[in-house]
Design a protein around this motif. Structure first.
Motif, PDB file in Angstrom:
ATOM      1  N   MET A  88       0.988  -1.397  -0.267  1.00  0.00           N
ATOM      2  CA  MET A  88       0.340  -0.363  -0.383  1.00  0.00           C
ATOM      3  C   MET A  88       0.839   1.136   0.363  1.00  0.00           C
ATOM      4  O   MET A  88       0.531   2.189  -0.761  1.00  0.00           O
ATOM      5  N   PHE A  89       1.634   1.408   0.612  1.00  0.00           N
ATOM      6  CA  PHE A  89       2.817   2.091   0.664  1.00  0.00           C
ATOM      7  C   PHE A  89       3.946   2.676   0.143  1.00  0.00           C
ATOM      8  O   PHE A  89       5.244   2.766   0.878  1.00  0.00           O
ATOM      9  N   ASP A  90       3.831   0.882  -1.144  1.00  0.00           N
ATOM     10  CA  ASP A  90       5.449   1.237  -2.067  1.00  0.00           C
ATOM     11  C   ASP A  90       5.402   2.233  -2.619  1.00  0.00           C
ATOM     12  O   ASP A  90       6.792   2.582  -2.960  1.00  0.00           O
ATOM     13  N   PHE A  91       4.645   3.525  -2.673  1.00  0.00           N
ATOM     14  CA  PHE A  91       5.162   4.889  -3.462  1.00  0.00           C
ATOM     15  C   PHE A  91       6.577   5.637  -2.740  1.00  0.00           C
ATOM     16  O   PHE A  91       6.871   6.570  -2.945  1.00  0.00           O
ATOM     17  N   TRP A  92       6.440   5.273  -1.048  1.00  0.00           N
ATOM     18  CA  TRP A  92       7.186   5.737  -0.421  1.00  0.00           C
ATOM     19  C   TRP A  92       8.833   5.131   0.284  1.00  0.00           C
ATOM     20  O   TRP A  92       9.327   5.083   0.192  1.00  0.00           O
ATOM     21  N   THR A  93       8.234   3.497   0.061  1.00  0.00           N
ATOM     22  CA  THR A  93       9.189   3.142   0.750  1.00  0.00           C
ATOM     23  C   THR A  93       9.378   2.284  -0.677  1.00  0.00           C
ATOM     24  O   THR A  93      11.276   2.003  -0.769  1.00  0.00           O
ATOM     25  N   GLY A  94       9.197   1.847  -2.005  1.00  0.00           N
ATOM     26  CA  GLY A  94      10.093   1.805  -2.553  1.00  0.00           C
ATOM     27  C   GLY A  94       9.733   0.129  -3.638  1.00  0.00           C
ATOM     28  O   GLY A  94       9.754  -0.311  -2.319  1.00  0.00           O
ATOM     29  N   ALA A  95       9.697   0.113  -4.176  1.00  0.00           N
ATOM     30  CA  ALA A  95       9.700  -1.175  -4.767  1.00  0.00           C
ATOM     31  C   ALA A  95      10.069  -1.594  -6.402  1.00  0.00           C
ATOM     32  O   ALA A  95       9.955  -0.711  -7.108  1.00  0.00           O
ATOM     33  N   GLU A  96      10.543  -2.412  -6.548  1.00  0.00           N
ATOM     34  CA  GLU A  96      10.930  -3.118  -8.311  1.00  0.00           C
ATOM     35  C   GLU A  96       9.810  -3.333  -9.034  1.00  0.00           C
ATOM     36  O   GLU A  96      10.342  -2.484 -10.033  1.00  0.00           O
ATOM     37  N   ASP A  97       8.969  -3.920  -8.583  1.00  0.00           N
ATOM     38  CA  ASP A  97       8.027  -3.012  -9.689  1.00  0.00           C
ATOM     39  C   ASP A  97       6.297  -2.282  -9.582  1.00  0.00           C
ATOM     40  O   ASP A  97       5.472  -2.698  -9.311  1.00  0.00           O
ATOM     41  N   LEU A  98       6.864  -0.983  -9.033  1.00  0.00           N
ATOM     42  CA  LEU A  98       6.530  -0.646  -8.905  1.00  0.00           C
ATOM     43  C   LEU A  98       5.325   0.140  -9.988  1.00  0.00           C
ATOM     44  O   LEU A  98       5.658   1.228 -10.934  1.00  0.00           O
ATOM     45  N   PRO A  99       3.725   0.541  -9.685  1.00  0.00           N
ATOM     46  CA  PRO A  99       2.940   0.536 -10.271  1.00  0.00           C
ATOM     47  C   PRO A  99       2.993   1.976 -10.819  1.00  0.00           C
ATOM     48  O   PRO A  99       3.772   3.455 -10.136  1.00  0.00           O
ATOM     49  N   VAL A 100       2.464   2.552 -12.186  1.00  0.00           N
ATOM     50  CA  VAL A 100       2.426   3.919 -12.727  1.00  0.00           C
ATOM     51  C   VAL A 100       1.942   5.228 -11.507  1.00  0.00           C
ATOM     52  O   VAL A 100       2.599   6.070 -11.834  1.00  0.00           O
TER      53      VAL A 100
END
Length: 237
Positions: free
Chosen positions: A1-13
């Motif tokens: 849910m907070f991938d936009f803050w923590t980061g992720a390899e497959d971060l969605p648009v």
């Protein structure tokens, strides 16, 4: 849910869009805190600040797997340091000389200071361009020209050219047109000279301005009314 803050390899648009919004608001607030000086008067310290901030907060916008918190914290520290340096410069004149460049006089009482021009690494062509942008194309009208700390050139015209204009006197003088350089750093610009006169005529203009020969002249210009301006150079040997 907070991938936009923590980061992720497959971060969605949508994660990148949220990051862009956060960074934009963050930079907007940071600039407001620092004040307009950072945007209006760009000096070397402001330039360094802008480059570093752009690099620090720009990386997370292109790399989705990078956490956003670290770069924003680093940007806040850099902004705080920049604000502190600006405050010290404002309150301490001696410290101000360390982080801000002193103004350099490049034309004094109508004479171009060649050595100062070279120290500032300004070519004659660049100087003439800046003067034209300041509505000071006629060198004969200039009293002082100063290279300011933000890299811009300010011009002070001679008093007689700042008072009553020809229009105020009901006159309609002939247009001076675009001044041409006939001598640059002791060398004749033959392509321009052909439009106005001969070598003999140029020698007369050189002597009229108090120089013995062309080698003693740093710049000599002529406008379309035939008026000439000349400034000397240092001749070694």
């Amino acid at each position: 849910m907070f991938d936009f803050w923590t980061g992720a390899e497959d971060l969605p648009v949508y994660g990148f869009l949220i990051r862009a919004l956060i960074v934009y608001v963050y930079i907007f607030i940071l600039v407001k805190i620092l004040g307009q000086r950072s945007m209006v008067a760009i000096n070397p310290i402001d330039f360094i600040f802008g480059v570093i901030i752009g690099d620090v907060v720009g990386e997370p916008l292109s790399s989705g797997d990078m956490p956003l918190g670290g770069p924003l914290a680093a940007a806040a520290l850099i902004g705080g340091l920049h604000l502190g340096l600006s405050y010290l410069a404002l309150k301490t004149p001696r410290f101000r000389r360390v982080i801000e460049e002193e103004p350099i006089i490049i034309i004094e009482k109508g004479k171009i200071l060649v050595e100062e021009l070279r120290k500032a690494k300004i070519t004659l062509e660049s100087l003439l361009m800046d003067l034209r942008l300041k509505d000071a194309a006629d060198l004969a009208e200039i009293d002082f020209a100063v290279l300011e700390a933000n890299g811009q050139i300010s011009v002070i015209k001679k008093t007689k050219y700042d008072s009553v204009s020809p229009a105020d006197m009901g006159q309609n003088p002939k247009s001076k047109g675009y001044p041409s350089v006939l001598i640059e750093d002791g060398h004749i610009i033959e392509a321009n000279l052909k439009k106005y006169g001969t070598i003999q005529w140029l020698d007369e203009q050189v002597r009229k301005h108090g120089f013995r020969n062309v080698r003693e002249v740093f710049v000599l210009t002529v406008d379309e009314t035939g008026n000439t301006y000349a400034s000397g150079r240092e001749v070694k040997g």
